[in-house]
Design an enzyme around this catalytic site. Structure first.
Site, PDB file in Angstrom:
ATOM      1  N   GLY A 112      39.879  44.814  41.823  1.00  0.00           N
ATOM      2  CA  GLY A 112      40.826  45.847  41.421  1.00  0.00           C
ATOM      3  C   GLY A 112      40.844  46.083  39.921  1.00  0.00           C
ATOM      4  N   ASP A 142      45.369  47.918  47.088  1.00  0.00           N
ATOM      5  CA  ASP A 142      46.428  48.655  46.378  1.00  0.00           C
ATOM      6  C   ASP A 142      46.099  50.133  46.121  1.00  0.00           C
ATOM      7  OD1 ASP A 142      47.837  46.310  46.305  1.00  0.00           O
ATOM      8  OD2 ASP A 142      47.267  45.790  44.268  1.00  0.00           O
TER       9      ASP A 142
HETATM   10  N1  LIG Z   1      42.578  42.185  30.567  1.00  0.00           N
HETATM   11  C1  LIG Z   1      41.703  41.379  31.201  1.00  0.00           C
HETATM   12  N2  LIG Z   1      40.633  40.886  30.549  1.00  0.00           N
HETATM   13  C2  LIG Z   1      39.749  40.064  31.145  1.00  0.00           C
HETATM   14  N3  LIG Z   1      39.861  39.674  32.440  1.00  0.00           N
HETATM   15  C3  LIG Z   1      40.894  40.126  33.137  1.00  0.00           C
HETATM   16  C4  LIG Z   1      41.875  41.003  32.569  1.00  0.00           C
HETATM   17  N4  LIG Z   1      42.799  41.289  33.513  1.00  0.00           N
HETATM   18  C5  LIG Z   1      42.421  40.616  34.616  1.00  0.00           C
HETATM   19  N5  LIG Z   1      41.287  39.914  34.402  1.00  0.00           N
HETATM   20  C6  LIG Z   1      40.580  39.039  35.352  1.00  0.00           C
HETATM   21  O1  LIG Z   1      40.467  39.666  36.619  1.00  0.00           O
HETATM   22  C7  LIG Z   1      41.076  38.845  37.613  1.00  0.00           C
HETATM   23  C8  LIG Z   1      41.592  39.685  38.739  1.00  0.00           C
HETATM   24  O2  LIG Z   1      42.629  40.537  38.252  1.00  0.00           O
HETATM   25  P1  LIG Z   1      43.963  40.774  39.119  1.00  0.00           P
HETATM   26  O3  LIG Z   1      44.517  39.451  39.500  1.00  0.00           O
HETATM   27  O4  LIG Z   1      44.791  41.708  38.348  1.00  0.00           O
HETATM   28  O5  LIG Z   1      43.434  41.432  40.480  1.00  0.00           O
HETATM   29  P2  LIG Z   1      42.737  42.822  40.705  1.00  0.00           P
HETATM   30  O6  LIG Z   1      41.304  42.731  40.354  1.00  0.00           O
HETATM   31  O7  LIG Z   1      43.520  43.891  40.035  1.00  0.00           O
HETATM   32  O8  LIG Z   1      42.808  42.930  42.283  1.00  0.00           O
HETATM   33  P3  LIG Z   1      44.145  43.096  43.163  1.00  0.00           P
HETATM   34  O9  LIG Z   1      45.140  43.841  42.354  1.00  0.00           O
HETATM   35  O10 LIG Z   1      43.685  43.808  44.373  1.00  0.00           O
HETATM   36  O11 LIG Z   1      44.587  41.708  43.495  1.00  0.00           O
HETATM   37  C9  LIG Z   1      42.141  38.090  36.840  1.00  0.00           C
HETATM   38  O12 LIG Z   1      42.563  36.935  37.512  1.00  0.00           O
HETATM   39  C10 LIG Z   1      41.387  37.763  35.560  1.00  0.00           C
HETATM   40  O13 LIG Z   1      40.490  36.707  35.775  1.00  0.00           O
HETATM   41  O1  LIG Z   2      47.781  37.097  47.208  1.00  0.00           O
HETATM   42  P1  LIG Z   2      48.634  37.027  45.976  1.00  0.00           P
HETATM   43  O2  LIG Z   2      47.945  36.357  44.841  1.00  0.00           O
HETATM   44  O3  LIG Z   2      49.983  36.511  46.282  1.00  0.00           O
HETATM   45  O4  LIG Z   2      48.825  38.509  45.433  1.00  0.00           O
HETATM   46  C1  LIG Z   2      49.599  39.472  46.045  1.00  0.00           C
HETATM   47  C2  LIG Z   2      49.230  40.788  45.412  1.00  0.00           C
HETATM   48  O5  LIG Z   2      47.895  41.093  45.744  1.00  0.00           O
HETATM   49  C3  LIG Z   2      47.827  42.362  46.370  1.00  0.00           C
HETATM   50  O6  LIG Z   2      47.851  42.140  47.757  1.00  0.00           O
HETATM   51  C4  LIG Z   2      46.543  43.025  46.021  1.00  0.00           C
HETATM   52  O7  LIG Z   2      46.565  43.308  44.663  1.00  0.00           O
HETATM   53  C5  LIG Z   2      49.079  43.082  45.877  1.00  0.00           C
HETATM   54  O8  LIG Z   2      49.421  44.170  46.697  1.00  0.00           O
HETATM   55  C6  LIG Z   2      50.067  41.958  45.857  1.00  0.00           C
HETATM   56  O9  LIG Z   2      51.094  42.202  44.922  1.00  0.00           O
HETATM   57 MG   LIG Z   3      45.229  44.986  40.660  1.00  0.00          MG
END
Ligand SMILES: Nc1ncnc2c1ncn2[C@@H]1O[C@H](COP(=O)(O)OP(=O)(O)OP(=O)(O)O)[C@@H](O)[C@H]1O
Ligand SMILES: O=P(O)(O)OC[C@H]1O[C@](O)(CO)[C@@H](O)[C@@H]1O
Ligand SMILES: [Mg+2]
EC number: 2.7.1.11
Length: 332
Positions: free
Chosen positions: A115, A140
């Site tokens: 994401g 999401d």
């Molecule tokens: N600003 C950033 N710079 C470098 N790495 C990042 C940054 N933001 C997030 N990451 C890395 O990306 C990983 C995944 O990000 P996050 O937990 O926000 O999930 P996501 O990729 O948005 O997916 P989802 O929202 O579906 O869970 C983080 O745990 C971190 O390791």
């Molecule tokens: O599985 P975790 O780390 O509790 O994260 C939950 C979050 O991950 C998502 O399922 C995907 O980003 C969000 O909708 C929710 O807020």
């Molecule tokens: Mg995300």
């Protein structure tokens, strides 16, 4: 930018690429991994699987994938590579560790599936010289540059399936269900499920929350419209669903009940739409990477698979959302 423009740009042929999945798992991630593996190996490129997202990249949990590793995974939810959240990946020094792991193995390009957070990590790597491409894998649907993300449709299906069941019991008992869905501050799951389930209310960052108005309207739906049940869908982190249900019980003729759907939404076999989207995006990501389009991500726009700069995809404004809110308001 269309694929042919990118193919025409050419570039040095890569021999080794890697793939990781990061952030919350999303149904369809496996279909993307499979597509990457199949398309790349046909081109004579070796594919390495990085286990547990950026954590595995930093710690060197990296293994060469074999064709058998991706067989029979198309229908499986989750991700065979595992995933993680690694807040420390924002630090330069940790990113350098990750880069060294790739360099030590002669891996020239990386595809990340995840994401918005995962994309920010990819951007950092690409700014530090690693050829890196993103595929949107998140339930999401919060990357505005793409109309759809992998996993969104399956999560939506899971929500609709659950709400259908709640509606059955709800109408038998003259109940109002307040249902919390995921979305991590974004409204796509609540908005789309509100439309697909015919809910009476959706509560999102965009709608705001006026509790008194909701109570007043519930009363109206029951007394004036003779409704036997009602459904309220709230995006997570917006309200306390239990408290709202209690107030509905006290102040209207509905009996209020609440439920947090939780991680059920993220599991299960991906629906065909996610499998196809993931396959298209996996194929396209390989093309992008082999053409050295670092810092780009795969998007679906107006039914076309296209490439966009990661920054642009993250900073875009969604035009669809406004129309969907309008639709919801006209249907309710
Ligand atoms: N600003 C950033 N710079 C470098 N790495 C990042 C940054 N933001 C997030 N990451 C890395 O990306 C990983 C995944 O990000 P996050 O937990 O926000 O999930 P996501 O990729 O948005 O997916 P989802 O929202 O579906 O869970 C983080 O745990 C971190 O390791
Ligand atoms: O599985 P975790 O780390 O509790 O994260 C939950 C979050 O991950 C998502 O399922 C995907 O980003 C969000 O909708 C929710 O807020
Ligand atoms: Mg995300």
């Amino acid at each position: 930018m269309y694929i042919q423009d990118l193919v025409n740009k050419g570039g040095m042929k890569m021999k080794k690429i890697a793939v990781l999945t990061s952030g919350g798992d999303a149904p369809g991630m496996n279909a993307a991994i499979r597509a990457i593996m199949r398309v790349a190996s046909r081109k004579g490129v070796e594919v390495y699987g990085i286990y547990d997202g950026y954590t595995g990249l930093v710690n060197g949990k990296i293994e060469k994938l074999k064709n058998i590793d991706v067989s029979e995974i198309l229908s499986r939810g989750g991700t065979i590579l595992g995933s993680s959240r690694l807040p420390e990946f924002k630090e330069d020094q940790v990113q350098m560790q990750a880069i060294n792991q790739l360099k030590e193995r002669g891996i020239e390009g990386l595809i990340v599936i995840g994401g918005d957070g995962t994309y920010r990590g990819a951007l950092e790597l690409s700014q530090k010289g690693i050829c890196c491409v993103g595929i949107p894998g998140t339930i999401d649907n919060d990357i505005n540059g793409t109309d759809e993300t992998i996993g969104f449709h399956t999560a939506l299906y899971n929500i609709v399936d659950a709400v259908n069941k709640l509606r059955d019991t709800s109408s038998s008992h003259h109940r109002c269900f307040v249902i919390e869905v995921m979305g991590n501050h974004k409204d796509s799951l609540a908005l789309y499920s509100g439309i697909a389930c015919g809910s009476e209310f959706i509560i999102t960052k965009n709608t705001g929350y006026d509790e008194d108005y909701i109570i007043q309207m519930m009363d109206y739906y029951e007394k004036q419209q003779g409704k036997k049940h009602a459904i309220i869908i709230a995006s997570e982190k917006m309200i306390d669903v239990e408290k709202l249900a209690e107030r509905i019980s006290k102040e209207t003729h509905f009996s209020g009940r609440s439920i947090v759907l939780g991680h059920i939404q993220r599991g299960g076999s991906p629906v065909p739409q996610d499998r196809i989207l993931a396959s298209q995006m996996g194929q396209y990501a390989v093309e992008l990477l082999l053409n050295h389009q670092s810092g780009y991500c795969v998007c679906k726009k107006d039914n076309h698979i296209v490439a966009r700069k990661i920054e642009d995809a993250l900073n875009d404004v969604s035009e669809i959302q406004e129309r969907m809110y309008q639709l919801f308001n006209e249907l309710v």
